[in-house]
Design a protein around this motif. Structure first.
Motif, PDB file in Angstrom:
ATOM      1  N   GLY A 298       0.828  -1.210   0.000  1.00 14.40           N
ATOM      2  CA  GLY A 298       0.000   0.000   0.000  1.00 14.40           C
ATOM      3  C   GLY A 298       0.859   1.255   0.000  1.00 14.40           C
ATOM      4  N   CYS A 299       1.909   1.257   0.817  1.00 12.44           N
ATOM      5  CA  CYS A 299       2.780   2.441   0.866  1.00 12.44           C
ATOM      6  C   CYS A 299       3.487   2.649  -0.471  1.00 12.44           C
ATOM      7  CB  CYS A 299       3.814   2.303   1.990  1.00 12.44           C
ATOM      8  SG  CYS A 299       3.079   2.476   3.632  1.00 12.44           S
ATOM      9  N   GLY A 300       3.882   1.540  -1.112  1.00 10.24           N
ATOM     10  CA  GLY A 300       4.513   1.659  -2.431  1.00 10.24           C
ATOM     11  C   GLY A 300       3.585   2.328  -3.425  1.00 10.24           C
ATOM     12  N   VAL A 301       2.315   1.897  -3.434  1.00 13.39           N
ATOM     13  CA  VAL A 301       1.322   2.501  -4.332  1.00 13.39           C
ATOM     14  C   VAL A 301       1.175   3.988  -4.030  1.00 13.39           C
ATOM     15  CG1 VAL A 301      -1.147   2.562  -4.865  1.00 13.39           C
ATOM     16  CG2 VAL A 301       0.035   0.370  -4.714  1.00 13.39           C
ATOM     17  N   LEU A 302       1.089   4.331  -2.745  1.00 16.30           N
ATOM     18  CA  LEU A 302       0.833   5.724  -2.362  1.00 16.30           C
ATOM     19  C   LEU A 302       2.022   6.635  -2.659  1.00 16.30           C
ATOM     20  CD1 LEU A 302      -1.003   5.199   1.047  1.00 16.30           C
ATOM     21  CD2 LEU A 302      -2.002   5.671  -1.180  1.00 16.30           C
ATOM     22  N   LEU A 303       3.241   6.122  -2.452  1.00 15.37           N
ATOM     23  CA  LEU A 303       4.425   6.962  -2.665  1.00 15.37           C
ATOM     24  C   LEU A 303       4.583   7.350  -4.134  1.00 15.37           C
ATOM     25  CD1 LEU A 303       7.077   5.321  -0.304  1.00 15.37           C
ATOM     26  CD2 LEU A 303       6.197   7.652  -0.164  1.00 15.37           C
ATOM     27  N   ALA A 304       3.999   6.540  -5.037  1.00 13.34           N
ATOM     28  CA  ALA A 304       4.143   6.825  -6.470  1.00 13.34           C
ATOM     29  C   ALA A 304       3.167   7.892  -6.952  1.00 13.34           C
ATOM     30  CB  ALA A 304       3.950   5.526  -7.264  1.00 13.34           C
ATOM     31  N   LEU A 305       2.275   8.362  -6.084  1.00 14.30           N
ATOM     32  CA  LEU A 305       1.207   9.268  -6.543  1.00 14.30           C
ATOM     33  C   LEU A 305       1.586  10.750  -6.485  1.00 14.30           C
ATOM     34  CD1 LEU A 305      -1.919   7.610  -4.861  1.00 14.30           C
ATOM     35  CD2 LEU A 305      -1.155   7.427  -7.222  1.00 14.30           C
ATOM     36  N   GLY A 306       2.812  11.059  -6.018  1.00 13.56           N
ATOM     37  CA  GLY A 306       3.179  12.442  -5.729  1.00 13.56           C
ATOM     38  C   GLY A 306       2.814  13.473  -6.790  1.00 13.56           C
ATOM     39  N   ARG A 307       3.257  13.246  -8.027  1.00 13.26           N
ATOM     40  CA  ARG A 307       3.034  14.260  -9.061  1.00 13.26           C
ATOM     41  C   ARG A 307       1.555  14.477  -9.340  1.00 13.26           C
ATOM     42  NH1 ARG A 307       6.939  16.319 -13.575  1.00 13.26           N
ATOM     43  NH2 ARG A 307       7.534  17.913 -12.092  1.00 13.26           N
ATOM     44  N   GLY A 308       0.795  13.383  -9.356  1.00 11.89           N
ATOM     45  CA  GLY A 308      -0.641  13.507  -9.581  1.00 11.89           C
ATOM     46  C   GLY A 308      -1.295  14.334  -8.474  1.00 11.89           C
ATOM     47  N   LEU A 309      -0.842  14.138  -7.248  1.00 10.78           N
ATOM     48  CA  LEU A 309      -1.412  14.903  -6.132  1.00 10.78           C
ATOM     49  C   LEU A 309      -1.066  16.384  -6.266  1.00 10.78           C
ATOM     50  CD1 LEU A 309      -0.697  12.532  -3.118  1.00 10.78           C
ATOM     51  CD2 LEU A 309      -2.759  12.720  -4.488  1.00 10.78           C
ATOM     52  N   ASP A 310       0.153  16.684  -6.730  1.00 12.20           N
ATOM     53  CA  ASP A 310       0.516  18.084  -6.958  1.00 12.20           C
ATOM     54  C   ASP A 310      -0.437  18.716  -7.977  1.00 12.20           C
ATOM     55  OD1 ASP A 310       2.591  17.830  -5.233  1.00 12.20           O
ATOM     56  OD2 ASP A 310       4.162  17.730  -6.749  1.00 12.20           O
ATOM     57  N   GLY A 311      -0.692  17.976  -9.052  1.00 11.98           N
ATOM     58  CA  GLY A 311      -1.599  18.504 -10.080  1.00 11.98           C
ATOM     59  C   GLY A 311      -2.992  18.719  -9.518  1.00 11.98           C
ATOM     60  N   LEU A 312      -3.438  17.804  -8.671  1.00 11.31           N
ATOM     61  CA  LEU A 312      -4.785  17.914  -8.091  1.00 11.31           C
ATOM     62  C   LEU A 312      -4.926  19.127  -7.177  1.00 11.31           C
ATOM     63  CD1 LEU A 312      -5.695  14.204  -7.368  1.00 11.31           C
ATOM     64  CD2 LEU A 312      -7.014  15.806  -8.743  1.00 11.31           C
ATOM     65  N   ALA A 313      -3.798  19.711  -6.737  1.00 10.32           N
ATOM     66  CA  ALA A 313      -3.881  20.907  -5.879  1.00 10.32           C
ATOM     67  C   ALA A 313      -4.638  22.021  -6.580  1.00 10.32           C
ATOM     68  CB  ALA A 313      -2.484  21.374  -5.486  1.00 10.32           C
ATOM     69  N   LEU A 314      -4.610  22.029  -7.913  1.00 12.23           N
ATOM     70  CA  LEU A 314      -5.294  23.091  -8.666  1.00 12.23           C
ATOM     71  C   LEU A 314      -6.695  22.661  -9.090  1.00 12.23           C
ATOM     72  CD1 LEU A 314      -2.376  24.336 -10.947  1.00 12.23           C
ATOM     73  CD2 LEU A 314      -3.142  25.265  -8.776  1.00 12.23           C
ATOM     74  N   GLY A 315      -7.175  21.550  -8.586  1.00  4.51           N
ATOM     75  CA  GLY A 315      -8.511  21.092  -8.949  1.00  4.51           C
ATOM     76  C   GLY A 315      -8.445  19.958  -9.953  1.00  4.51           C
ATOM     77  N   GLU A 316      -9.534  19.173  -9.998  1.00  2.00           N
ATOM     78  CA  GLU A 316      -9.523  17.982 -10.839  1.00  2.00           C
ATOM     79  C   GLU A 316      -9.468  18.338 -12.321  1.00  2.00           C
ATOM     80  OE1 GLU A 316     -12.660  15.374  -9.473  1.00  2.00           O
ATOM     81  OE2 GLU A 316     -11.816  15.350  -7.461  1.00  2.00           O
ATOM     82  N   GLU A 317     -10.100  19.465 -12.691  1.00  3.60           N
ATOM     83  CA  GLU A 317     -10.135  19.818 -14.104  1.00  3.60           C
ATOM     84  C   GLU A 317      -8.743  20.240 -14.605  1.00  3.60           C
ATOM     85  OE1 GLU A 317     -12.992  22.916 -15.469  1.00  3.60           O
ATOM     86  OE2 GLU A 317     -13.901  21.112 -16.311  1.00  3.60           O
ATOM     87  N   VAL A 318      -8.068  21.093 -13.824  1.00  2.00           N
ATOM     88  CA  VAL A 318      -6.716  21.505 -14.225  1.00  2.00           C
ATOM     89  C   VAL A 318      -5.796  20.293 -14.241  1.00  2.00           C
ATOM     90  CG1 VAL A 318      -4.716  22.875 -13.603  1.00  2.00           C
ATOM     91  CG2 VAL A 318      -6.973  23.874 -13.425  1.00  2.00           C
ATOM     92  N   ALA A 319      -5.929  19.432 -13.234  1.00  2.00           N
ATOM     93  CA  ALA A 319      -5.094  18.235 -13.187  1.00  2.00           C
ATOM     94  C   ALA A 319      -5.285  17.422 -14.463  1.00  2.00           C
ATOM     95  CB  ALA A 319      -5.432  17.403 -11.955  1.00  2.00           C
TER      96      ALA A 319
END
Lengths: 227, 316
Positions: free
Chosen positions: B182-203
């Motif tokens: 689970g931690c391996g899966v979560l650690l790989a999500l970093g860039r996507g989470l950064d993009g989501l900071a601006l909202g799902e549409e911008v991401a």
């Protein structure tokens, strides 16, 4: 360079756009104008590939700035601009620096976007779009919240990008900016494109429609000559 | 910062191996391998999983209040464990308890993912999670009221408060796989989470696969938190508080918080567990304080301090 042809674009169960045939070429700066609810933002979103009618996003080629975008976290101006590199999967600092400078943000790069003014935050969002180095820019009200001087500076910047071969689509409520900087003004009304012409022609048509005795003078007298 | 956190985790881990009911110092190898190592390693894994899950959920849902408990996965794990108590399975076959907890977490996860597959937006995922945790809590209460054995009630209530005492290598082996995965899966999500900071549409316009990111976040959290809850019971607050503790030092970019939150969660739970163990040595206590109680006692004052600094309208 970017085009949309759709019989209709539906959103939330009803048709927002009808019989749309829109395209814009490289080197063009197009202003989308029209009253609230006329479908400007929907057209932009469809072009950005965010609606089923418009295909999929093309993140390296097409960059999109929505209306009222805000950052959920207190990231710094530089961090927000660097999000523009996500499509490339790199952390190349050069385009980010260029974008920050172009948007007049070099003095604010370490500031948190939730602790600067609305206009400054808006420019940080624009810097994020520019840092993508995309050829097509789809910008929904990029000058909202900006003071007049900053608004003119941003419009002049966008026009330079178009002159260098980019394709810039801007939704604008400020008609003076549209008339002054755009190569083409597209007017939407109730989901249809009702005018698509150079600014002076649109203005002349509007003046004729209202029976006004105006000549066409796209540059208001109080402003310095356009670039 | 990451280096300091790693150091803190290492120091706490060693201290954890050297401290226990048998006193302070290098213990008998049997105690070290059978009692202290499983306990310290579980504190590390469970805490790390909780801290990382909190950081990922807050990022994915753009909400500083998001907490793994919100998605109801822990509640489902508790329900599974209570069912094992209820039918007396755990009395017959000890690993039945964590296994039933894992099964409960897996069921909850399957529900959430099926839901996230269709209506994958942040708020809808939160609502589904809240519904799931209410359902798990109701079924848990039902199982408790129907419990045939009056001692089951006390035992279950105790277990729900969370703890790592008397955990064995079996528990460690059962939980380690899902938590690490689970931690391996979560650690790989970093860039996507950064993009989501601006909202799902911008991401989405930046090329972030929004639905896939949310689904992977839910799956990773379910694995890490579900397996943790299955062996350690209900340990709250770590996932909520750790990212907030780290934001002033690390900045608020979601990807910059992932690895530090993993380490911070591990350090917090190791420290809390160490405190739980040393409390009966230092104070006139009959029993160790429960771990879930200690994490809340340690975390709440920090959170109150941070809450005072949160700007109006800002995320944190």
């Amino acid at each position: 360079m970017i085009a949309l042809r759709a019989a209709r674009v539906r959103l939330g169960g009803h048709d927002v756009l009808h019989d749309i045939a829109f395209s814009a070429a490289a080197g063009e700066m197009v202003a989308l104008c029209g009253p609230n609810g006329s479908g400007k933002s929907t057209l932009l979103r469809a072009l950005a590939g965010l609606l089923p009618e418009g295909g999929a996003p093309d993140p390296r080629r097409v960059a999109y700035l929505p209306q009222g975008a805000r950052c959920a976290w207190g990231m710094t101006v530089a961090e927000v601009a660097a999000l523009g590199r996500i499509p490339h999967g790199d952390n190349d600092p050069a385009p980010v620096e260029r974008a920050l400078l172009a948007c007049g943000l070099d003095g604010l790069r370490g500031q948190r976007v939730d602790r600067i003014s609305g206009g400054q935050a808006r420019r940080a969002m624009l810097a994020r779009v520019l840092a993508t180095d995309a050829q097509v820019l789809l910008l929904d009200e990029p000058t909202a919240d900006l003071d007049p001087a900053a608004a003119h500076a941003i419009m002049a910047l966008l026009r330079r990008i178009a002159r260098q071969g980019g394709c810039v689509l801007v939704v604008l409520h400020a008609l003076d900016l549209a008339l002054r900087y755009a190569d083409r003004v597209v007017v939407l009304q109730a989901g249809r494109i009702v005018a698509d012409a150079p600014p002076d022609a649109v203005l002349a048509a509007a003046a004729a429609a209202f029976g006004l005795p105006w000549g066409v003078d796209p540059s208001p007298r109080l402003l310095p000559p356009g670039p | 910062m990451t280096r300091w956190l790693s150091l803190a985790v290492a120091v706490l881990f060693v201290a954890s191996l050297l401290t226990g009911a048998a006193g302070v110092g290098v213990p008998d190898p049997l105690i070290l391998w059978q009692i202290r190592l499983p306990r310290a390693a579980l504190a590390l894994l469970v805490g790390g999983g909780l801290g990382l899950s909190g950081a990922v959920l807050q990022g994915a849902l753009r909400n500083p209040l998001a907490d793994p408990g919100l998605l109801g996965i822990g509640g489902c794990a508790a329900l599974g464990a209570v069912v094992a108590f209820y039918w007396g399975l755990s009395a017959v076959f000890a690993p039945a308890l964590p296994l039933a907890g894992l099964a409960g977490a897996a069921l909850g996860c399957a529900f959430l993912l099926a839901f996230a597959g269709r209506a994958a937006s942040g708020p809808s995922l939160i609502l589904a999670g809240v519904a799931l945790s209410a359902l798990a809590a109701a079924l848990l209460a039902l199982a408790l009221t129907l419990a045939p054995n009056p001692f089951a009630l006390a035992e279950v209530t105790f277990w729900l408060m969370g703890g790592l005492e008397d955990r064995t290598l079996t528990h460690l082996l059962l939980a380690a796989g899902p938590i690490v995965l689970g931690c391996g899966v979560l650690l790989a999500l970093g860039r996507g989470l950064d993009g989501l900071a601006l909202g799902e549409e911008v991401a989405a316009s930046l090329g972030v696969p929004v639905r896939r990111t949310l689904r992977l976040a839910a799956a990773g959290v379910a694995l890490a938190v579900g397996a943790g809850a299955a062996v350690a019971g209900g340990i709250g607050f770590v996932g909520l508080v750790v990212p907030h503790l780290l934001r002033p030092a690390m900045g608020e970019r979601p990807s910059a918080l992932l690895a530090p939150s993993l380490l911070g969660g591990a350090a917090l739970l190791l420290a809390a567990d160490l405190l739980a163990r040393t409390a009966p040595l230092l104070l006139p206590l009959q029993q160790e304080p429960r771990l879930g109680v200690l994490t809340a006692l340690l975390g709440a004052p920090f959170l109150v301090r941070i809450a005072r600094r949160v700007a109006p309208g800002g995320a944190g």
